[in-house]
Design an enzyme around this catalytic site. Sequence first.
Site, PDB file in Angstrom:
ATOM      1  N   THR A 328       1.076  -0.961  -0.329  1.00 43.15           N
ATOM      2  CA  THR A 328       0.026  -0.027   0.439  1.00 43.15           C
ATOM      3  C   THR A 328       0.932   1.605  -0.101  1.00 43.15           C
ATOM      4  O   THR A 328       2.244   1.384   0.301  1.00 43.15           O
ATOM      5  CB  THR A 328      -0.983  -0.107   1.418  1.00 43.15           C
ATOM      6  OG1 THR A 328      -0.294   0.528   2.081  1.00 43.15           O
ATOM      7  CG2 THR A 328      -1.653  -1.348   1.041  1.00 43.15           C
ATOM      8  N   CYS A 329       0.214   2.640  -0.080  1.00 42.78           N
ATOM      9  CA  CYS A 329       0.787   3.915  -0.276  1.00 42.78           C
ATOM     10  C   CYS A 329       1.181   3.679   1.040  1.00 42.78           C
ATOM     11  O   CYS A 329       1.973   5.339   1.153  1.00 42.78           O
ATOM     12  CB  CYS A 329      -0.332   5.117  -1.036  1.00 42.78           C
ATOM     13  SG  CYS A 329       0.008   4.556  -2.970  1.00 42.78           S
ATOM     14  N   ASP A 330       0.829   3.309   1.906  1.00 43.56           N
ATOM     15  CA  ASP A 330       0.760   4.320   3.877  1.00 43.56           C
ATOM     16  C   ASP A 330       1.901   3.835   4.370  1.00 43.56           C
ATOM     17  O   ASP A 330       2.595   2.106   4.100  1.00 43.56           O
ATOM     18  CB  ASP A 330      -0.168   3.774   4.311  1.00 43.56           C
ATOM     19  CG  ASP A 330      -0.492   4.472   5.816  1.00 43.56           C
ATOM     20  OD1 ASP A 330       0.868   4.864   6.539  1.00 43.56           O
ATOM     21  OD2 ASP A 330      -1.522   3.507   6.146  1.00 43.56           O
TER      22      ASP A 330
END
Length: 380
Positions: A328-330
């Site tokens: 994910t981008c987190d």
Amino acid sequence: MATQAELQKLAKEHGTPLFVVDHEELRRNYAAFRKHLPRVQAYYAVKANPDPEIIRTLFNAGASFDVASMPEFKLVHQHIKNLPAKERQDWIWDKIIYANPIKDEETLRQLDRYKALVTFDNAEEIEKIKRYAPHSGLALRLKVPNTGAMVELSSKCGAAPGEAVDLILAADRAGLTVDGISFHVGSQTTNFENFVQAINLAANVYQEVKDRGYHKMNLLDIGGGFPAPYDATVRPFAELARTINAELDRLFPKEVEILAEPGRFLVATAGTSVCRIIGKAVRDGKLCYYIDDGVYNTFSGVIFDHCHYRIESFKKGRKEICTVFGPTCDALDVISMAEQLPTTLERGDLVFSRNIGAYSIASATHFNGFDPAKVAHLHQ
Ligand SMILES: *Cc1c(COP(=O)(O)O)cnc(C)c1O
């Protein structure tokens, strides 16, 4: 334990990310629990991993179940019809304990017709049970020290030892039946002294309740917390079992029924994650691998379970300390900042992580559009 060849074959067949359940290992863990704690019936804590096939395998092996919500109750209940007729009469207590001390009204309404065994730890709950599920049997959840457990479970649940006796007597005055006492020493308890203290605290409450004229208790639930062998620092289960058996035999007469709620111990070593490298970068001089599973999915235990999982590669090669990120981008999606991995791994290569069966895929999300890993079953 699934071999590397088996893991690679399954990943080829099903794709990644993949979560592999080894049912042979489930049966082995259950048998070990029963062998070392012969007085204790194991109620598998479904929240550790609610996969229906895991429940089926443990049910067929003879396990009972600790559930903490109505959906979990139903997952187990569907297997009751497979019991031999004579066992089906007493199935509810033999097979299920509803071990969430706080239950909403609708859950209690639905539970009432089963006359289930439920836990409680406060006066408000007595009122609710009296009103919505008066046919239940009760077990008082006692607050006990969780010192040194990986996951602390006593700040949210459990009556203080000083209140326990009064609560049991209050439930009796309300016309309910309290059948025994339960506790939880904290998950992944490697400090065996917690079990000793908890059993002694429970024995004291037992005695005081008797002294005050209540004689209906005949059950002790020693909860979960039995440690999985994540690394060499975890002392053998047989050693813990010896300690527990000695305390039980010293403090609780043979006629007291003993149950436990192992979650992690039964499933942790039965789950393996297989993932694929989808990206590779060097950041601040450190090699970073990006894989197709992360803390929002199978590796959710990094966040919720305070657990560290080792990442291993099938390929050999010169290793250095790498970072492993989820997809994910987190920025929270970090599986590990320090894994020894070959520097030569390439996009498309597979890696795996063992002992990830508990509190992992159970709390996977769909965050950022990434679905939880597919589940494959081995030696079913
Ligand atoms: C989570 C939980 C368990 C299982 O604990 P483990 O540490 O996984 O063995 C057992 N009982 C209760 C009440 C729980 O909340």
